[in-house]
Design a protein around this motif. Sequence first.
Motif, PDB file in Angstrom:
ATOM      1  N   VAL A  10      36.647  41.130  24.688  1.00  0.00           N
ATOM      2  CA  VAL A  10      37.865  41.411  23.943  1.00  0.00           C
ATOM      3  C   VAL A  10      37.522  42.450  22.888  1.00  0.00           C
ATOM      4  O   VAL A  10      36.421  42.414  22.328  1.00  0.00           O
ATOM      5  CB  VAL A  10      38.393  40.116  23.272  1.00  0.00           C
ATOM      6  CG1 VAL A  10      39.673  40.397  22.495  1.00  0.00           C
ATOM      7  CG2 VAL A  10      38.631  39.034  24.313  1.00  0.00           C
ATOM      8  N   ALA A  47      42.096  43.312  26.024  1.00  0.00           N
ATOM      9  CA  ALA A  47      41.015  43.176  26.998  1.00  0.00           C
ATOM     10  C   ALA A  47      40.266  44.502  27.097  1.00  0.00           C
ATOM     11  O   ALA A  47      40.882  45.553  27.229  1.00  0.00           O
ATOM     12  CB  ALA A  47      41.602  42.808  28.355  1.00  0.00           C
ATOM     13  N   GLU A  76      33.280  36.502  27.194  1.00  0.00           N
ATOM     14  CA  GLU A  76      34.418  35.600  27.022  1.00  0.00           C
ATOM     15  C   GLU A  76      34.807  35.080  28.412  1.00  0.00           C
ATOM     16  O   GLU A  76      34.914  35.876  29.347  1.00  0.00           O
ATOM     17  CB  GLU A  76      35.578  36.391  26.388  1.00  0.00           C
ATOM     18  CG  GLU A  76      36.581  35.577  25.615  1.00  0.00           C
ATOM     19  CD  GLU A  76      37.603  34.845  26.471  1.00  0.00           C
ATOM     20  OE1 GLU A  76      38.209  33.900  25.977  1.00  0.00           O
ATOM     21  OE2 GLU A  76      37.786  35.216  27.662  1.00  0.00           O
ATOM     22  N   MET A  78      37.593  33.795  30.022  1.00  0.00           N
ATOM     23  CA  MET A  78      38.756  34.247  30.793  1.00  0.00           C
ATOM     24  C   MET A  78      38.600  35.720  31.192  1.00  0.00           C
ATOM     25  O   MET A  78      39.007  36.120  32.289  1.00  0.00           O
ATOM     26  CB  MET A  78      40.061  34.071  30.006  1.00  0.00           C
ATOM     27  CG  MET A  78      41.293  34.479  30.822  1.00  0.00           C
ATOM     28  SD  MET A  78      42.838  34.288  29.957  1.00  0.00           S
ATOM     29  CE  MET A  78      42.865  35.740  28.910  1.00  0.00           C
ATOM     30  N   GLU A  79      38.002  36.499  30.298  1.00  0.00           N
ATOM     31  CA  GLU A  79      37.807  37.918  30.617  1.00  0.00           C
ATOM     32  C   GLU A  79      36.873  38.093  31.817  1.00  0.00           C
ATOM     33  O   GLU A  79      36.995  39.053  32.575  1.00  0.00           O
ATOM     34  CB  GLU A  79      37.276  38.685  29.403  1.00  0.00           C
ATOM     35  CG  GLU A  79      38.269  38.790  28.248  1.00  0.00           C
ATOM     36  CD  GLU A  79      39.632  39.320  28.668  1.00  0.00           C
ATOM     37  OE1 GLU A  79      39.680  40.277  29.439  1.00  0.00           O
ATOM     38  OE2 GLU A  79      40.648  38.734  28.221  1.00  0.00           O
ATOM     39  N   LEU A  81      36.900  36.447  34.464  1.00  0.00           N
ATOM     40  CA  LEU A  81      37.670  36.281  35.700  1.00  0.00           C
ATOM     41  C   LEU A  81      38.547  37.499  36.006  1.00  0.00           C
ATOM     42  O   LEU A  81      38.879  37.767  37.151  1.00  0.00           O
ATOM     43  CB  LEU A  81      38.565  35.047  35.595  1.00  0.00           C
ATOM     44  CG  LEU A  81      37.813  33.718  35.425  1.00  0.00           C
ATOM     45  CD1 LEU A  81      38.796  32.604  35.101  1.00  0.00           C
ATOM     46  CD2 LEU A  81      37.025  33.389  36.691  1.00  0.00           C
ATOM     47  N   ARG A  82      38.907  38.231  34.964  1.00  0.00           N
ATOM     48  CA  ARG A  82      39.836  39.357  35.126  1.00  0.00           C
ATOM     49  C   ARG A  82      39.269  40.419  36.075  1.00  0.00           C
ATOM     50  O   ARG A  82      39.991  41.163  36.706  1.00  0.00           O
ATOM     51  CB  ARG A  82      40.121  39.985  33.754  1.00  0.00           C
ATOM     52  CG  ARG A  82      41.298  40.924  33.725  1.00  0.00           C
ATOM     53  CD  ARG A  82      41.489  41.561  32.351  1.00  0.00           C
ATOM     54  NE  ARG A  82      41.712  40.634  31.257  1.00  0.00           N
ATOM     55  CZ  ARG A  82      42.868  40.019  31.011  1.00  0.00           C
ATOM     56  NH1 ARG A  82      43.897  40.238  31.794  1.00  0.00           N
ATOM     57  NH2 ARG A  82      42.984  39.180  29.999  1.00  0.00           N
TER      58      ARG A  82
ATOM     59  N   VAL B 341      42.032  38.116  41.408  1.00  0.00           N
ATOM     60  CA  VAL B 341      42.058  37.573  40.043  1.00  0.00           C
ATOM     61  C   VAL B 341      42.790  36.230  40.083  1.00  0.00           C
ATOM     62  O   VAL B 341      43.923  36.166  40.553  1.00  0.00           O
ATOM     63  CB  VAL B 341      42.808  38.533  39.091  1.00  0.00           C
ATOM     64  CG1 VAL B 341      42.818  37.977  37.674  1.00  0.00           C
ATOM     65  CG2 VAL B 341      42.190  39.919  39.130  1.00  0.00           C
ATOM     66  N   VAL B 345      44.454  33.667  34.772  1.00  0.00           N
ATOM     67  CA  VAL B 345      44.130  34.731  33.821  1.00  0.00           C
ATOM     68  C   VAL B 345      45.408  35.306  33.202  1.00  0.00           C
ATOM     69  O   VAL B 345      46.300  35.758  33.909  1.00  0.00           O
ATOM     70  CB  VAL B 345      43.327  35.855  34.513  1.00  0.00           C
ATOM     71  CG1 VAL B 345      43.084  37.014  33.552  1.00  0.00           C
ATOM     72  CG2 VAL B 345      42.003  35.311  35.024  1.00  0.00           C
TER      73      VAL B 345
END
Lengths: 193, 536
Positions: A10, A47, A76, A78-79, A81-82, B341, B345
């Motif tokens: 982030v 992001a 991070e 969640m990032e 997974l992006r 993805v 998310v």
Amino acid sequence: MKSNIILAGVGGQGILSIAAALGTAALENNLHIKQAETHGMSQRGGAVVSHMRISDKPIASDLIQMGTADLILSVEPMEALRYLPFLSERGYLVTNTTPFINIPNYPEYEKVMEEIHRLPRFVAIDADGIAKEAGNARASNMVMLGAASPFIDIDFSKLEDGIREVFARKGEQIVEVNLKAIRAGRQFAQENK
Amino acid sequence: MQKHLLLGVEAVGQGAIDGGMSGVYAYPGTPSTEITEYIQDNELAIERKLHSKWSANEKTAYETALGMSYAGKRTMACMKHVGLNVAADAFINSAITGVNGGFVLTVADDPSMHSSQNEQDSRYYAKFAMIPVLEPSNQQEAYDMAREGFALSEEAGVPVMLRITTRLAHSRAGVAMKPVLDENQLSMPQDSKQFVLLPAIARRRYKSLLEKQAAFVKLSEESVYNQYIDGDEKSLGIICCGITYNYLMENYQDEACPYPVLKVSQYPLPEKQLRKLEAECDEILVLEEGYPLVEEDLKGYFANGTQIKGRLDGSLPRDGELNPDLVGKALGKEIYQGIPVPPVVANRPPALCQGCGHQDAYEAMNEVLADYGKGRVFSDIGCYTLGALPPYETINSCVDMGASITMAKGAADAGLVPAVAVIGDSTFAHSGITGLLDAVNEKSNITVVISDNESVSMTGGQDSSAQGKIESICEGLGVDPAHIRVIVPLKKNHAELVKLFREELEYDGVSVIIPRRECIQRASRRKRNQSRHANH
Ligand SMILES: Cc1ncc(C[n+]2csc(CCOP(=O)(O)OP(=O)(O)O)c2C)c(N)n1
Ligand code: SF4
């Protein structure tokens, strides 16, 4: 050798310090580097991602192709997974487990971790906790670099040299803390991959 | 040779210094900002006393650079793509005046709009002005072109555009440096009327610009940056502009590209090589970042109707940045999709920093505006634009720098009173002042909020050229001093902020509210630098 690395996080978390240490190490090894960064608006808590490519042969594109990243290194969860579409079939995902929650609709933490644990090859590490133990919570990015180091084809001693160079300006004590952090991260990854 | 790991923008800055430049003129704008910052911090540039202070806007930057060129010295103007809209009048006319000292205009385009309102392609401007363009495919070329662009400009007699895009601007690679050239001596233009665009002279100068076009094509045909790379498979010929060459090569890592390739990094298009490609190949695929400029040019260009593929026929997306996967697809390659993805998310858009003064201003405005109804706040470009997003959703417009005050005035003229403008200190200096003068002259019923964080923050905290002058500028324009109100935007001052907004919205006339508190990012950077200097 060739390493395609996606660095994720982030804006404000400082993923570029990881890139700087890695880049310095690669340069020391006389390797080719291309590293695309996110500047501008997203640095304001959005992001951010950096495509980092290291190779012993000249590199064409600044951007990594889908499905060809050897490593996703995220500070991070969640990032992390992006950028899954970039991960190669044999690639590793290495992520910090501490969420950075600056949006109202941040998903349930367990769901995020569930997705990470579904992957065949990953390391999930409490980089903030380990950094604190090493003596400075702000060294968590170097814990992350350490955790990723077993999956990057660069001599570990060169990464340590990279840290020495990047942090030299800030004094010997900061260098030591960061060295301790990278070693702790590496040890964790080797024991938990 | 020892290579230095440089961002594309840093390579441009270093190239300009090494090319004997005497001054850079710029207004910040992503992704061009770091060129000037690099020059500001460079030892040789400091030693040579190269000009590198920020200008008030892109037009003043461009014109000042033109003045330096008039005086015989080498100069660079830098801006983001939309900045060239602001400087367009000077830019187009400077192609007609021509240059004395070499003049390189570096414009950074932002395809995919990573940090911009649009993705306009500056090559159209260069075509409009009829000047040569250099478009590097990598950081080394960015360095070389910045360094050699001045000589090209002096040879061509016109400014030369160096066009980069976000991806090259903000990506690092090893760059080998070349010897540093001397600066030019001060010298007058040979023709004392060269820069006087009175119609009679302008017509003559314009004719001479037209006559130069063939020479520009020849320069392109002989340029080291344009290469014809032969291939055995003639069913397709590929034209790669700038950075797209890398995306093509990424698709042929372990084999040679079978098709003939024309790598274009200098415009106007090299006609000789183009004709050769057309003569040898059945179809042509055009890869270009930005708009389909080359593709449009080539449609109907060849007599036998060779099919041109690219962004217009759907081989590539019509908008957005290219990448190796999109290029691979256009080449008919199988693209591995990777793991999708996961739906958990969530998007993470940028937001105002916690504790930012803009937040306090918006909190108060929202409370007061609730009584007036939504839809009357015209804003501008800067960090405060993030006030359009939740949780604030205070502002209703963001168009171009300066458009807040003028649009508020127009809406007020239409009967939407009171209308409110929200503008930052740097944007006010950039192009808010003239709009405020219009409003004062007509006693418009608008409230102008100049949210002053004493910094150009959106682009990384540069110095704002109106610093310390905002009240006196407003007074000088004729705003009633009783309605120029300065306040510190802090939580503890919320009640006072609300009261002040309410009073000024009730006032029928131009009022200016200045919530002033230093950007917290800039403040912490300043403190870090101070303590670093104290330690040494
Ligand atoms: C014509 C033009 N030039 C430059 C930019 C880039 N830009 C966007 S916001 C901004 C700075 C705004 O500064 P300020 O108004 O002081 O607001 P702050 O970000 O400090 O809140 C700049 C330079 C732009 N969008 N358009
Ligand atoms: S950078 Fe400064 S002005 Fe921008 S959001 Fe953060 S505190 Fe506010």
